[in-house]
Design a protein around this motif. Structure first.
Motif, PDB file in Angstrom:
ATOM      1  N   ILE A 141     -26.924  21.950 -15.074  1.00 46.36           N
ATOM      2  CA  ILE A 141     -28.017  20.998 -15.311  1.00 46.36           C
ATOM      3  C   ILE A 141     -27.567  19.897 -16.262  1.00 46.36           C
ATOM      4  CG2 ILE A 141     -30.318  20.752 -16.362  1.00 46.36           C
ATOM      5  CD1 ILE A 141     -30.888  23.624 -15.269  1.00 46.36           C
ATOM      6  N   VAL A 142     -26.879  20.275 -17.328  1.00 45.59           N
ATOM      7  CA  VAL A 142     -26.403  19.279 -18.299  1.00 45.59           C
ATOM      8  C   VAL A 142     -25.407  18.322 -17.643  1.00 45.59           C
ATOM      9  CG1 VAL A 142     -25.107  18.972 -20.448  1.00 45.59           C
ATOM     10  CG2 VAL A 142     -26.854  20.731 -20.299  1.00 45.59           C
ATOM     11  N   ALA A 143     -24.530  18.838 -16.785  1.00 39.18           N
ATOM     12  CA  ALA A 143     -23.565  17.977 -16.083  1.00 39.18           C
ATOM     13  C   ALA A 143     -24.283  16.978 -15.178  1.00 39.18           C
ATOM     14  CB  ALA A 143     -22.588  18.830 -15.278  1.00 39.18           C
ATOM     15  N   LEU A 144     -25.313  17.415 -14.487  1.00 41.69           N
ATOM     16  CA  LEU A 144     -26.081  16.498 -13.634  1.00 41.69           C
ATOM     17  C   LEU A 144     -26.776  15.423 -14.463  1.00 41.69           C
ATOM     18  CD1 LEU A 144     -27.652  18.995 -11.064  1.00 41.69           C
ATOM     19  CD2 LEU A 144     -25.823  17.327 -10.650  1.00 41.69           C
ATOM     20  N   SER A 146     -25.804  14.378 -17.386  1.00 40.49           N
ATOM     21  CA  SER A 146     -24.743  13.518 -17.903  1.00 40.49           C
ATOM     22  C   SER A 146     -24.341  12.453 -16.887  1.00 40.49           C
ATOM     23  CB  SER A 146     -23.530  14.372 -18.284  1.00 40.49           C
ATOM     24  OG  SER A 146     -22.453  13.554 -18.660  1.00 40.49           O
ATOM     25  N   GLY A 147     -24.132  12.874 -15.653  1.00 40.65           N
ATOM     26  CA  GLY A 147     -23.762  11.920 -14.605  1.00 40.65           C
ATOM     27  C   GLY A 147     -24.830  10.865 -14.382  1.00 40.65           C
ATOM     28  N   ALA A 148     -26.088  11.305 -14.373  1.00 39.63           N
ATOM     29  CA  ALA A 148     -27.182  10.355 -14.186  1.00 39.63           C
ATOM     30  C   ALA A 148     -27.254   9.367 -15.346  1.00 39.63           C
ATOM     31  CB  ALA A 148     -28.507  11.107 -14.040  1.00 39.63           C
ATOM     32  N   GLY A 190     -24.438   2.495 -17.478  1.00 40.35           N
ATOM     33  CA  GLY A 190     -23.589   1.438 -16.924  1.00 40.35           C
ATOM     34  C   GLY A 190     -24.390   0.253 -16.429  1.00 40.35           C
ATOM     35  N   VAL A 191     -25.503   0.528 -15.770  1.00 43.55           N
ATOM     36  CA  VAL A 191     -26.371  -0.548 -15.274  1.00 43.55           C
ATOM     37  C   VAL A 191     -26.969  -1.314 -16.462  1.00 43.55           C
ATOM     38  CG1 VAL A 191     -28.501  -1.046 -14.011  1.00 43.55           C
ATOM     39  CG2 VAL A 191     -26.876   0.619 -13.096  1.00 43.55           C
ATOM     40  N   PHE A 192     -27.477  -0.592 -17.453  1.00 44.93           N
ATOM     41  CA  PHE A 192     -28.058  -1.243 -18.633  1.00 44.93           C
ATOM     42  C   PHE A 192     -27.016  -2.106 -19.341  1.00 44.93           C
ATOM     43  CE2 PHE A 192     -31.824   1.755 -19.842  1.00 44.93           C
ATOM     44  CZ  PHE A 192     -32.343   1.626 -18.566  1.00 44.93           C
ATOM     45  N   ASN A 193     -25.829  -1.542 -19.565  1.00 47.52           N
ATOM     46  CA  ASN A 193     -24.777  -2.272 -20.281  1.00 47.52           C
ATOM     47  C   ASN A 193     -24.344  -3.512 -19.524  1.00 47.52           C
ATOM     48  OD1 ASN A 193     -24.916  -0.189 -22.102  1.00 47.52           O
ATOM     49  ND2 ASN A 193     -22.985   0.745 -21.522  1.00 47.52           N
ATOM     50  N   THR A 194     -24.277  -3.406 -18.205  1.00 47.68           N
ATOM     51  CA  THR A 194     -23.888  -4.561 -17.389  1.00 47.68           C
ATOM     52  C   THR A 194     -24.917  -5.673 -17.517  1.00 47.68           C
ATOM     53  OG1 THR A 194     -22.717  -3.112 -15.854  1.00 47.68           O
ATOM     54  CG2 THR A 194     -23.288  -5.302 -15.044  1.00 47.68           C
ATOM     55  N   GLU A 195     -26.187  -5.325 -17.537  1.00 47.91           N
ATOM     56  CA  GLU A 195     -27.245  -6.325 -17.679  1.00 47.91           C
ATOM     57  C   GLU A 195     -27.198  -6.989 -19.050  1.00 47.91           C
ATOM     58  OE1 GLU A 195     -30.065  -8.898 -16.603  1.00 47.91           O
ATOM     59  OE2 GLU A 195     -29.064  -7.480 -15.253  1.00 47.91           O
ATOM     60  N   VAL A 196     -26.966  -6.203 -20.100  1.00 50.21           N
ATOM     61  CA  VAL A 196     -26.848  -6.780 -21.445  1.00 50.21           C
ATOM     62  C   VAL A 196     -25.634  -7.710 -21.509  1.00 50.21           C
ATOM     63  CG1 VAL A 196     -26.467  -6.260 -23.899  1.00 50.21           C
ATOM     64  CG2 VAL A 196     -28.040  -4.862 -22.566  1.00 50.21           C
ATOM     65  N   THR A 197     -24.540  -7.319 -20.860  1.00 50.34           N
ATOM     66  CA  THR A 197     -23.333  -8.146 -20.846  1.00 50.34           C
ATOM     67  C   THR A 197     -23.579  -9.485 -20.164  1.00 50.34           C
ATOM     68  OG1 THR A 197     -21.921  -6.199 -20.881  1.00 50.34           O
ATOM     69  CG2 THR A 197     -20.914  -8.238 -20.093  1.00 50.34           C
ATOM     70  N   LEU A 199     -16.303   5.467  -7.462  1.00 52.68           N
ATOM     71  CA  LEU A 199     -14.889   5.379  -7.816  1.00 52.68           C
ATOM     72  C   LEU A 199     -14.611   5.996  -9.190  1.00 52.68           C
ATOM     73  CD1 LEU A 199     -14.122   1.829  -6.407  1.00 52.68           C
ATOM     74  CD2 LEU A 199     -13.318   4.030  -5.520  1.00 52.68           C
ATOM     75  N   ILE A 200     -15.554   5.849 -10.112  1.00 51.52           N
ATOM     76  CA  ILE A 200     -15.398   6.465 -11.432  1.00 51.52           C
ATOM     77  C   ILE A 200     -15.343   7.979 -11.297  1.00 51.52           C
ATOM     78  CG2 ILE A 200     -16.602   6.898 -13.623  1.00 51.52           C
ATOM     79  CD1 ILE A 200     -17.587   3.902 -13.395  1.00 51.52           C
ATOM     80  N   VAL A 201     -16.230   8.546 -10.500  1.00 53.38           N
ATOM     81  CA  VAL A 201     -16.245  10.000 -10.307  1.00 53.38           C
ATOM     82  C   VAL A 201     -14.976  10.464  -9.602  1.00 53.38           C
ATOM     83  CG1 VAL A 201     -17.408  11.894  -9.114  1.00 53.38           C
ATOM     84  CG2 VAL A 201     -18.744  10.226 -10.390  1.00 53.38           C
ATOM     85  N   ILE A 202     -14.518   9.727  -8.599  1.00 50.45           N
ATOM     86  CA  ILE A 202     -13.264  10.087  -7.914  1.00 50.45           C
ATOM     87  C   ILE A 202     -12.113  10.094  -8.909  1.00 50.45           C
ATOM     88  CG2 ILE A 202     -11.565   9.269  -6.237  1.00 50.45           C
ATOM     89  CD1 ILE A 202     -13.966   8.352  -4.498  1.00 50.45           C
ATOM     90  N   SER A 203     -12.067   9.079  -9.751  1.00 43.48           N
ATOM     91  CA  SER A 203     -11.006   8.999 -10.756  1.00 43.48           C
ATOM     92  C   SER A 203     -11.103  10.161 -11.752  1.00 43.48           C
ATOM     93  CB  SER A 203     -11.101   7.663 -11.498  1.00 43.48           C
ATOM     94  OG  SER A 203     -10.156   7.594 -12.517  1.00 43.48           O
ATOM     95  N   GLN A 204     -12.312  10.504 -12.170  1.00 43.27           N
ATOM     96  CA  GLN A 204     -12.496  11.622 -13.094  1.00 43.27           C
ATOM     97  C   GLN A 204     -11.998  12.924 -12.464  1.00 43.27           C
ATOM     98  OE1 GLN A 204     -16.735  11.223 -13.783  1.00 43.27           O
ATOM     99  NE2 GLN A 204     -16.404  10.393 -15.817  1.00 43.27           N
TER     100      GLN A 204
END
Length: 107
Positions: free
Chosen positions: A5-8, A10-12, A18-25, A97-102
């Motif tokens: 549950i914690v892993a799910l 975390s991924g979410a 990432g979406v929030f940070n991209t918008e602030v950027t 792609l991030i998950v594939i890389s991880q």
């Protein structure tokens, strides 16, 4: 089960962050956004530390392999690269792609 549950969660949270940070950027700059992420994370950690136990911060200097203390530096680069990839590819492709890389690096 708890770990699953914690892993799910975390991924979410990583995808949402990432979406929030991209918008602030888009409205500020990469470095302002990244700095805000790290500063606000630090503030949350300090508050959590104040309310949950106050273990000794000096214990950091007793860590055997000092290079492992670079996790925060890596975290800053994670923030930067997630922002850039989500801005260039969109959230779904970037997260995939991030998950594939991880998975590849973990394997």
């Amino acid at each position: 089960m708890w770990g699953f549950i914690v892993a799910l969660i975390s991924g979410a949270l990583m995808s949402i962050q990432g979406v929030f940070n991209t918008e602030v950027t888009k409205q500020t700059s990469l470095w302002v956004s990244t700095g805000w992420v790290q500063l606000s994370a630090f503030a949350v950690c300090v508050l959590a530390w104040l309310f949950t136990g106050r273990e000794s911060v000096a214990a950091l200097w007793q860590v055997d392999n000092k290079y492992t203390l670079l996790g925060g530096v890596i975290g800053a680069f994670i923030t930067i690269t997630v922002i850039q990839s989500m801005g260039a590819l969109g959230p779904a492709k970037a997260a995939m792609l991030i998950v594939i890389s991880q998975l590849a690096v973990a394997y």
